[in-house]
Design an enzyme around this catalytic site. Sequence first.
Site, mmCIF file in Angstrom:
data_model
loop_
_atom_site.group_PDB
_atom_site.id
_atom_site.type_symbol
_atom_site.label_atom_id
_atom_site.label_comp_id
_atom_site.label_asym_id
_atom_site.label_seq_id
_atom_site.Cartn_x
_atom_site.Cartn_y
_atom_site.Cartn_z
ATOM 1 C CB CYS A 139 5.393 -29.156 -30.458
ATOM 2 S SG CYS A 139 4.476 -30.112 -29.262
ATOM 3 C CB CYS A 162 5.541 -29.869 -24.989
ATOM 4 S SG CYS A 162 4.161 -29.482 -26.041
#
Length: 138
Positions: free
Chosen positions: A47, A49
């Site tokens: 992902c 993040c």
Amino acid sequence: MYPEALVAPMRADLTTAGFQELKSAEQVDQLLKNEKGTVLLVVNSVCGCAAGAARPGAKLAVSRSNVKPNVLATVFAGVDTAAVQKAREYFLPYPPSSPSMAIFKNGELVHFVERHHIEGRSAEMIAQHLQMVFEEIA
């Protein structure tokens, strides 16, 4: 499962910084049951993040902290399923979260950074937080 060609650069982001990759449940058990000292275990992920905050924050914290964990390790969510599942047993009572970071001292979980503590924060903020925790548990 993500294809290895996709995750290889994300793995290398941590392993080239000195993180030991744990790919099996046995490797997770061996480390967390036997390490007498501190362990930073990062649950890596594909992902945004993870790429923008978790991995850079962990690397920055380790590179500039005077107090460092004895062992740096990582498991990869969505890839090394058995290793991640075993690691998550050690993270209880925290629910599954990726990316995330766990700090152990003498095999005991002493601090956990969940995904919601990573999302929306900068690598710098995460690094500062980890450095503070490293110093507290030393």
